[in-house]
Design an enzyme around this catalytic site. Structure first.
Site, PDB file in Angstrom:
ATOM      1  N   ASP A  42       0.809  -1.217   0.000  1.00  0.00           N
ATOM      2  CA  ASP A  42       0.000   0.000   0.000  1.00  0.00           C
ATOM      3  C   ASP A  42       0.842   1.267   0.000  1.00  0.00           C
ATOM      4  O   ASP A  42       0.460   2.293   0.571  1.00  0.00           O
ATOM      5  CB  ASP A  42      -0.961   0.016   1.214  1.00  0.00           C
ATOM      6  N   HIS A  70      -4.863  -1.712  -5.529  1.00  0.00           N
ATOM      7  CA  HIS A  70      -4.089  -0.584  -6.040  1.00  0.00           C
ATOM      8  C   HIS A  70      -5.041   0.536  -6.452  1.00  0.00           C
ATOM      9  O   HIS A  70      -5.936   0.327  -7.274  1.00  0.00           O
ATOM     10  CB  HIS A  70      -3.228  -1.022  -7.234  1.00  0.00           C
ATOM     11  N   THR A 270       2.897 -12.815   2.482  1.00  0.00           N
ATOM     12  CA  THR A 270       2.008 -13.422   1.505  1.00  0.00           C
ATOM     13  C   THR A 270       2.730 -14.638   0.911  1.00  0.00           C
ATOM     14  O   THR A 270       3.789 -15.041   1.405  1.00  0.00           O
ATOM     15  CB  THR A 270       1.542 -12.389   0.458  1.00  0.00           C
ATOM     16  N   VAL A 330      -7.562  -1.309   0.982  1.00  0.00           N
ATOM     17  CA  VAL A 330      -8.399  -1.222  -0.227  1.00  0.00           C
ATOM     18  C   VAL A 330      -9.149  -2.543  -0.453  1.00  0.00           C
ATOM     19  O   VAL A 330     -10.260  -2.573  -0.950  1.00  0.00           O
ATOM     20  CB  VAL A 330      -7.519  -0.937  -1.477  1.00  0.00           C
ATOM     21  N   LYS A 447      -3.365  12.455  -3.868  1.00  0.00           N
ATOM     22  CA  LYS A 447      -3.832  11.198  -4.457  1.00  0.00           C
ATOM     23  C   LYS A 447      -3.773  11.164  -5.977  1.00  0.00           C
ATOM     24  O   LYS A 447      -3.571  10.118  -6.571  1.00  0.00           O
ATOM     25  CB  LYS A 447      -5.315  11.003  -4.088  1.00  0.00           C
TER      26      LYS A 447
HETATM   27  P1  GDP Z   1      -0.732   0.266  -3.546  1.00  0.00           P
HETATM   28  O1  GDP Z   1      -1.353  -0.998  -3.046  1.00  0.00           O
HETATM   29  O2  GDP Z   1       0.738   0.324  -3.320  1.00  0.00           O
HETATM   30  O3  GDP Z   1      -1.082   0.577  -4.972  1.00  0.00           O
HETATM   31  O4  GDP Z   1      -1.357   1.440  -2.656  1.00  0.00           O
HETATM   32  P2  GDP Z   1      -2.889   1.610  -2.179  1.00  0.00           P
HETATM   33  O5  GDP Z   1      -3.692   2.074  -3.331  1.00  0.00           O
HETATM   34  O6  GDP Z   1      -3.344   0.383  -1.477  1.00  0.00           O
HETATM   35  O7  GDP Z   1      -2.732   2.698  -1.066  1.00  0.00           O
HETATM   36  C1  GDP Z   1      -2.170   3.948  -1.312  1.00  0.00           C
HETATM   37  C2  GDP Z   1      -3.183   5.035  -0.950  1.00  0.00           C
HETATM   38  O8  GDP Z   1      -2.532   6.278  -0.883  1.00  0.00           O
HETATM   39  C3  GDP Z   1      -4.273   5.210  -1.988  1.00  0.00           C
HETATM   40  O9  GDP Z   1      -5.457   5.611  -1.351  1.00  0.00           O
HETATM   41  C4  GDP Z   1      -3.738   6.335  -2.883  1.00  0.00           C
HETATM   42  O10 GDP Z   1      -4.757   7.077  -3.535  1.00  0.00           O
HETATM   43  C5  GDP Z   1      -3.051   7.187  -1.844  1.00  0.00           C
HETATM   44  N1  GDP Z   1      -1.887   7.942  -2.315  1.00  0.00           N
HETATM   45  C6  GDP Z   1      -0.900   7.530  -3.167  1.00  0.00           C
HETATM   46  N2  GDP Z   1       0.059   8.490  -3.251  1.00  0.00           N
HETATM   47  C7  GDP Z   1      -0.338   9.505  -2.462  1.00  0.00           C
HETATM   48  C8  GDP Z   1       0.264  10.752  -2.081  1.00  0.00           C
HETATM   49  O11 GDP Z   1       1.348  11.107  -2.510  1.00  0.00           O
HETATM   50  N3  GDP Z   1      -0.457  11.526  -1.204  1.00  0.00           N
HETATM   51  C9  GDP Z   1      -1.653  11.148  -0.675  1.00  0.00           C
HETATM   52  N4  GDP Z   1      -2.275  11.963   0.176  1.00  0.00           N
HETATM   53  N5  GDP Z   1      -2.231   9.977  -1.012  1.00  0.00           N
HETATM   54  C10 GDP Z   1      -1.575   9.158  -1.865  1.00  0.00           C
HETATM   55  P1  IMO Z   2      -0.896  -4.253  -2.221  1.00  0.00           P
HETATM   56  O1  IMO Z   2      -0.508  -4.797  -3.563  1.00  0.00           O
HETATM   57  C1  IMO Z   2      -0.976  -4.710   2.141  1.00  0.00           C
HETATM   58  C2  IMO Z   2      -0.901  -8.815   3.702  1.00  0.00           C
HETATM   59  C3  IMO Z   2      -2.200  -9.212   4.400  1.00  0.00           C
HETATM   60  C4  IMO Z   2      -1.665 -10.209   5.406  1.00  0.00           C
HETATM   61  C5  IMO Z   2      -0.555 -10.914   4.623  1.00  0.00           C
HETATM   62  C6  IMO Z   2      -0.980 -12.225   3.995  1.00  0.00           C
HETATM   63  O2  IMO Z   2      -2.167  -3.527  -2.187  1.00  0.00           O
HETATM   64  O3  IMO Z   2       0.255  -3.501  -1.616  1.00  0.00           O
HETATM   65  P2  IMO Z   2      -2.569 -12.901   1.931  1.00  0.00           P
HETATM   66  O4  IMO Z   2      -4.024 -12.634   1.733  1.00  0.00           O
HETATM   67  O5  IMO Z   2      -1.685 -12.380   0.867  1.00  0.00           O
HETATM   68  O6  IMO Z   2      -2.286 -14.338   2.260  1.00  0.00           O
HETATM   69  O7  IMO Z   2      -2.224 -12.080   3.303  1.00  0.00           O
HETATM   70  O8  IMO Z   2      -0.154 -10.020   3.591  1.00  0.00           O
HETATM   71  N1  IMO Z   2      -1.075  -8.289   2.320  1.00  0.00           N
HETATM   72  C7  IMO Z   2      -1.068  -6.993   2.011  1.00  0.00           C
HETATM   73  N2  IMO Z   2      -0.974  -5.892   2.794  1.00  0.00           N
HETATM   74  N3  IMO Z   2      -1.059  -4.562   0.803  1.00  0.00           N
HETATM   75  C8  IMO Z   2      -1.133  -5.657   0.009  1.00  0.00           C
HETATM   76  O9  IMO Z   2      -1.109  -5.597  -1.348  1.00  0.00           O
HETATM   77  C9  IMO Z   2      -1.175  -6.948   0.600  1.00  0.00           C
HETATM   78  N4  IMO Z   2      -1.243  -8.197   0.129  1.00  0.00           N
HETATM   79  C10 IMO Z   2      -1.182  -9.016   1.176  1.00  0.00           C
HETATM   80  O10 IMO Z   2      -2.796  -8.102   5.018  1.00  0.00           O
HETATM   81  O11 IMO Z   2      -1.066  -9.545   6.490  1.00  0.00           O
HETATM   82 MG    MG Z   3      -2.837  -1.666  -1.748  1.00  0.00          MG
END
Ligand code: GDP
Ligand code: IMO
Ligand code: MG
Length: 456
Positions: A42, A70, A270, A330, A447
């Site tokens: 994340d 994502h 994971t 997410v 964002k």
């Molecule tokens: P990912 O799994 O690595 O793609 O990340 P996620 O989407 O799960 O979580 C990142 C969160 O941070 C999302 O809600 C994005 O919209 C938000 N985000 C990403 N970059 C920025 C930033 O530079 N500033 C802020 N405020 N939010 C961001």
């Molecule tokens: P993105 O791509 C954050 C974490 C789960 C749990 C562990 C194992 O959005 O960054 P699983 O269901 O994979 O067997 O869970 O890994 N986990 C993540 N945490 N972002 C992710 O993906 C994750 N994918 C798995 O919360 O602790």
């Molecule tokens: Mg994520």
């Protein structure tokens, strides 16, 4: 936003694809740019991929499944992608789900249909699925839940998985009883027999598991026909992409280094390789075809689920980061645990991935803090340790050494170039860059797509 692809990422010869497999090391072909999470997930990988995908020809997922979530925000519209590569937004590029990904078919089509309603038309025509990718069945997801209950009962704690069936599906793959896309699209009678055997295997391990086999097979047959037009030999597709005309190829990592099955905080990880090797094994890309490797790190640290987290802040700072950063999963809607930026883990991620540059996201979330801390080293029994501990009991015990920085107390969300940032924020960024030893190429301050400062 200026182009971020360099000429060295494009092949310099223009040989037609597959005109003989003999190639010298100087005729490597196109290079794939890889985007990887450098913390516990994340970090904002979706946003970084979206930025690069506007210029890309092919955007690929190489590992993980719909445990990933994502987020991409474009023109005020927020999309969340789980199995689909975030590049699916770009109508001019092809999205590829590689052999290393595990696919839950109902999840894939639900995700596509949901995004179609949001206006993402024609995604099925832009998506290619590798015939070697393994399938996550509904019962894998049920088993994921049963295993979590068992862990809780036996050890008093579970992993906190996303319950998307990821661990059980990769277990089936490793035990060589898993079923792949090519099996589903082959002789359905054979597939049905193998499916029944797999169900039986799991039922003997989990007697409480009930599966309506006929209903599952009926649904799978329908999914097979919807999937069929998208399926290709992924290895050959990548070979052609790498050795045909110049192409910009982007690989979107899911999950992150500290969740990697080999290098992460095992067993709280994971079940795939979320580090750079996963890009090669999950797509069939030779290492020589890997170009830039961009690490994505938040300006602080978050983690979802259970496991050691040395810089976690179970106090007002942690709460502020959680609320200001909207730190909610997410995929599962769980609150993310929050803490200071831990440079020990980002350096460790760099040791494994060899980042060529870093995207530092969510700097804006720190705008209101009086002071900001950064974890720079771990100590055990008062002594600094140079490595990242493998053993979780040891990691639980480390004492974090911090550097403290004055907060800039200024809104950075409107900054679009380096000089728009306050000096104290610049100082914070430069410190991170020097400490990791990798240039920071982007700084995220919001964002949406345009809220990214490009440094070079
Ligand atoms: P990912 O799994 O690595 O793609 O990340 P996620 O989407 O799960 O979580 C990142 C969160 O941070 C999302 O809600 C994005 O919209 C938000 N985000 C990403 N970059 C920025 C930033 O530079 N500033 C802020 N405020 N939010 C961001
Ligand atoms: P993105 O791509 C954050 C974490 C789960 C749990 C562990 C194992 O959005 O960054 P699983 O269901 O994979 O067997 O869970 O890994 N986990 C993540 N945490 N972002 C992710 O993906 C994750 N994918 C798995 O919360 O602790
Ligand atoms: Mg994520």
């Amino acid at each position: 936003m200026s182009v971020t692809w360099s000429a060295k990422d494009l092949k310099n010869t223009n040989q037609p694809a597959a005109t003989g497999l003999k190639r010298s090391r100087n005729d490597v072909g196109n290079k794939a740019t890889v985007v990887l999470g450098a913390q516990w997930g994340d970090e904002g990988k979706g946003k970084v991929v979206d930025l690069l995908a506007t210029e890309a020809d092919v955007v690929c997922r190489c590992q993980g499944g719909n445990n990933a979530g994502h987020t991409v925000v474009v023109e005020g519209k927020e999309y969340d992608f789980h199995l689909l590569p975030s590049g699916i937004i770009n109508t001019k590029s092809i999205s590829l789900i590689g052999n290393g990904v595990v696919i839950h078919l109902p999840g894939l089509f639900e995700e596509g249909d949901k995004n179609d309603k949001k206006g993402l038309k024609g995604w099925e025509k832009r998506l290619i699925v590798s015939d070697r990718a393994h399938i996550v069945f509904d019962f894998h997801q049920v088993v994921d839940g049963l295993q979590e209950t068992e862990r809780q009962a036996q050890e008093g704690k579970n992993i906190g998985t996303t319950k998307k069936g990821i661990g059980p599906a990769y277990s089936s793959k490793a035990s060589r009883t898993g079923l792949r896309v090519c099996d589903l699209l082959g002789d359905f009678k054979d597939f049905s027999t193998k499916f029944k055997n797999l169900v039986h295997q799991y039922q003997s391990m989990y007697p409480a598991l009930t599966v309506d086999v006929e209903d599952q097979l009926k649904k799978l047959k329908e999914y097979a026909e919807r999937l069929r037009p998208m399926v290709r030999d992924g290895v050959y597709y990548m070979y052609e992409a790498l050795h045909g005309s110049p192409k910009k190829i982007l690989v979107e990592g899911a999950n992150a280094a500290l969740l990697d099955i080999d290098f992460g905080t095992y067993p709280f990880v994971t079940s795939s390789n979320c580090t750079v090797g996963g890009a090669c094994t999950g797509l069939g890309i030779p290492p020589l075809n890997i170009g830039d490797v961009f690490g994505v790190a938040k300006a602080y640290t978050t983690r979802v689920g259970i496991g050691a987290f040395p810089t976690e802040q179970l106090n007002a700072v942690g709460e502020l980061l959680q609320t200001r950063g909207h730190e909610v999963g997410v995929t599962t809607g769980r609150k993310r645990r929050c803490g200071w930026l831990d440079l020990v883990i980002v350096r460790y991620a760099h040791m494994i991935n060899g980042f060529t540059a870093i995207a530092l996201t969510k700097l804006d979330i720190l705008d209101v803090l009086d002071e900001i801390k950064v974890g720079v080293a771990y100590k055990l029994n008062g002594k600094r340790i140079p490595h990242f501990p493998a053993n979780m009991d040891v990691l639980q015990k480390v004492e974090v050494e911090y550097e403290t920085f004055p907060g800039w107390k200024t809104d950075t969300s409107a900054a679009r170039k380096w000089n728009d940032l306050p000096a104290k924020a610049q100082n914070y960024i430069r410190f991170i860059e020097n400490h990791i030893g990798v240039p920071i190429k982007w700084v995220g301050v919001g964002k949406s797509r345009e809220c990214m400062i490009q440094m070079f």
